[in-house]
Design an enzyme around this catalytic site. Structure first.
Site, mmCIF file in Angstrom:
data_model
loop_
_atom_site.group_PDB
_atom_site.id
_atom_site.type_symbol
_atom_site.label_atom_id
_atom_site.label_comp_id
_atom_site.label_asym_id
_atom_site.label_seq_id
_atom_site.Cartn_x
_atom_site.Cartn_y
_atom_site.Cartn_z
ATOM 1 N N ASN A 9 0.868 -1.178 0.000
ATOM 2 C CA ASN A 9 0.000 0.000 0.000
ATOM 3 C C ASN A 9 0.903 1.225 0.000
ATOM 4 O O ASN A 9 1.471 1.583 1.034
ATOM 5 C CB ASN A 9 -0.906 -0.012 1.235
ATOM 6 C CG ASN A 9 -1.772 1.240 1.328
ATOM 7 O OD1 ASN A 9 -1.884 2.003 0.369
ATOM 8 N ND2 ASN A 9 -2.382 1.446 2.483
ATOM 9 N N TRP A 10 1.038 1.853 -1.146
ATOM 10 C CA TRP A 10 1.965 2.971 -1.279
ATOM 11 C C TRP A 10 1.419 4.261 -0.679
ATOM 12 O O TRP A 10 2.150 5.245 -0.567
ATOM 13 C CB TRP A 10 2.291 3.186 -2.755
ATOM 14 C CG TRP A 10 3.145 2.107 -3.348
ATOM 15 C CD1 TRP A 10 3.371 0.848 -2.832
ATOM 16 C CD2 TRP A 10 3.889 2.163 -4.566
ATOM 17 N NE1 TRP A 10 4.182 0.128 -3.662
ATOM 18 C CE2 TRP A 10 4.523 0.916 -4.738
ATOM 19 C CE3 TRP A 10 4.069 3.148 -5.532
ATOM 20 C CZ2 TRP A 10 5.332 0.631 -5.829
ATOM 21 C CZ3 TRP A 10 4.865 2.867 -6.630
ATOM 22 C CH2 TRP A 10 5.495 1.620 -6.775
ATOM 23 N N LYS A 11 0.132 4.274 -0.342
ATOM 24 C CA LYS A 11 -0.505 5.454 0.244
ATOM 25 C C LYS A 11 -0.243 6.685 -0.644
ATOM 26 O O LYS A 11 -0.192 6.558 -1.865
ATOM 27 C CB LYS A 11 -0.042 5.642 1.687
ATOM 28 C CG LYS A 11 -0.266 4.379 2.526
ATOM 29 C CD LYS A 11 -0.057 4.573 4.003
ATOM 30 C CE LYS A 11 -0.288 3.266 4.737
ATOM 31 N NZ LYS A 11 -0.201 3.415 6.208
ATOM 32 N N HIS A 94 -9.625 0.913 4.524
ATOM 33 C CA HIS A 94 -8.398 1.106 5.307
ATOM 34 C C HIS A 94 -8.688 2.055 6.463
ATOM 35 O O HIS A 94 -9.505 2.973 6.350
ATOM 36 C CB HIS A 94 -7.292 1.678 4.422
ATOM 37 C CG HIS A 94 -5.939 1.644 5.051
ATOM 38 N ND1 HIS A 94 -5.520 2.594 5.957
ATOM 39 C CD2 HIS A 94 -4.911 0.763 4.924
ATOM 40 C CE1 HIS A 94 -4.293 2.304 6.353
ATOM 41 N NE2 HIS A 94 -3.894 1.197 5.748
ATOM 42 N N GLU A 96 -7.162 4.477 7.619
ATOM 43 C CA GLU A 96 -6.948 5.893 7.319
ATOM 44 C C GLU A 96 -8.128 6.480 6.560
ATOM 45 O O GLU A 96 -8.470 7.656 6.737
ATOM 46 C CB GLU A 96 -5.633 6.062 6.546
ATOM 47 C CG GLU A 96 -4.426 5.776 7.424
ATOM 48 C CD GLU A 96 -3.162 5.443 6.649
ATOM 49 O OE1 GLU A 96 -2.151 5.151 7.310
ATOM 50 O OE2 GLU A 96 -3.183 5.460 5.402
ATOM 51 N N GLU A 166 -5.299 -5.140 10.227
ATOM 52 C CA GLU A 166 -4.286 -4.139 10.546
ATOM 53 C C GLU A 166 -4.636 -3.465 11.867
ATOM 54 O O GLU A 166 -5.521 -2.596 11.915
ATOM 55 C CB GLU A 166 -4.222 -3.076 9.448
ATOM 56 C CG GLU A 166 -3.708 -3.596 8.122
ATOM 57 C CD GLU A 166 -3.290 -2.456 7.202
ATOM 58 O OE1 GLU A 166 -2.166 -2.479 6.711
ATOM 59 O OE2 GLU A 166 -4.087 -1.521 7.003
ATOM 60 N N GLY A 172 2.408 2.185 10.800
ATOM 61 C CA GLY A 172 3.360 3.277 10.663
ATOM 62 C C GLY A 172 3.996 3.723 11.958
ATOM 63 O O GLY A 172 4.668 4.754 12.001
ATOM 64 N N SER A 212 3.380 -2.259 10.258
ATOM 65 C CA SER A 212 4.836 -2.222 10.467
ATOM 66 C C SER A 212 5.502 -3.559 10.133
ATOM 67 O O SER A 212 6.434 -4.000 10.814
ATOM 68 C CB SER A 212 5.160 -1.802 11.906
ATOM 69 O OG SER A 212 4.701 -0.488 12.159
ATOM 70 N N GLY A 233 2.845 -1.257 4.285
ATOM 71 C CA GLY A 233 2.855 0.176 4.026
ATOM 72 C C GLY A 233 4.234 0.693 3.688
ATOM 73 O O GLY A 233 4.737 0.510 2.583
ATOM 74 N N GLY A 234 4.882 1.329 4.656
ATOM 75 C CA GLY A 234 6.156 1.992 4.403
ATOM 76 C C GLY A 234 7.220 1.116 3.783
ATOM 77 O O GLY A 234 7.977 1.557 2.907
#
Length: 247
Positions: A9-11, A94, A96, A166, A172, A212, A233-234
């Site tokens: 997930n590159w957000k 998600h 977010e 998640e 994150g 994470s 994610g990151g």
């Protein structure tokens, strides 16, 4: 046997040019894997990303979509726009999106049903906050999210879905649910799917862990019987994502 999946997930990261460069860097690193690899990129990067993965086993996904076919919905994107661009998967619900944009469980259900109408595989997110975990309502909260998300979804379609657990407190933050915590919730999700449908659906549906995930902890997490891969994610924004894929 459920096929493992590593979804990035590159957000809101990477320009279209940067996205293509990262994909070119990652392609040879994940070429010899039997894992489903999906990059969920920003809308503006979808078409160049699809072009960049042509001829590989990598799929491109979107991070969101609306539940209407067309209309006066400024800033939204329709499912047929995604399929026309070559999208195979879409992240739905998600945390977010729920937190910053007010998406509800009912919105998630509408999007899931619309994704199926267009042959897009939904990656349905669920998860609890730190407060909810401390209150001891994690499983109740997630069961509610899952049950509403799958309303009116047939057993045949449900088998195709991907669920991503998640824990919000681990997204994150560098904090990771212990392997035991992640497995417990993923197992309870599978049991919930069995209640809604039956054992066969529960055994076929893929459940990912996100929060994470890194090259250092991926192998241990993915060794659990009810964790079928990760929504990352990151770490998906670096070449190190290949370590996760190959875990």
């Amino acid at each position: 046997m459920r096929k493992r999946m590593a979804a990035g997930n590159w957000k809101m990261n990477k320009t279209a040019t940067e996205a293509r460069a990262l994909i070119e860097e990652l392609k040879p690193l994940v070429a010899n894997t039997d894992v489903d690899v999906v990059f969920c990129v920003p809308f503006i990067s979808i078409i160049p990303a699809v072009q960049a993965v042509a001829g590989t086993g990598i799929s491109i996904g979107a991070q969101n979509m609306y539940f209407e076919e067309n209309g006066a919905y400024t800033g939204e994107i329709a499912p047929n726009m995604l399929t026309d661009a070559g999208v195979k998967h879409v992240i739905i619900g998600h945390s977010e999106r729920r937190q910053y944009f007010g998406e509800t469980d009912e919105d998630v259900n509408k999007k899931v049903l619309k994704a199926y109408e267009h042959g897009i595989t939904p990656i349905i997110c669920c998860g609890e906050s730190l407060v909810q975990r401390e209150q001891g309502i994690t499983i109740d909260w997630i069961r509610q999210q899952v049950k509403i998300a799958f309303q009116e979804v047939t057993p045949q379609l449900a088998k195709l879905a991907v669920i991503a657990y998640e824990p919000i407190w681990a997204i994150g933050t560098g904090k990771v649910a212990t392997t035991e915590q992640a497995e417990e919730v993923c197992r309870k999700i599978r049991e919930c799917i069995e209640e809604i449908y039956d054992v066969s659906v529960a055994e076929e549906i893929r459940i990912l862990y996100g929060g994470s995930v890194s090259g250092a902890n991926a192998a241990e997490l993915f060794s659990m019987p009810d964790i079928d891969g990760g929504l990352v994610g990151g770490a998906s924004l670096k070449a190190d994502f290949a370590k996760i894929v190959n875990s």
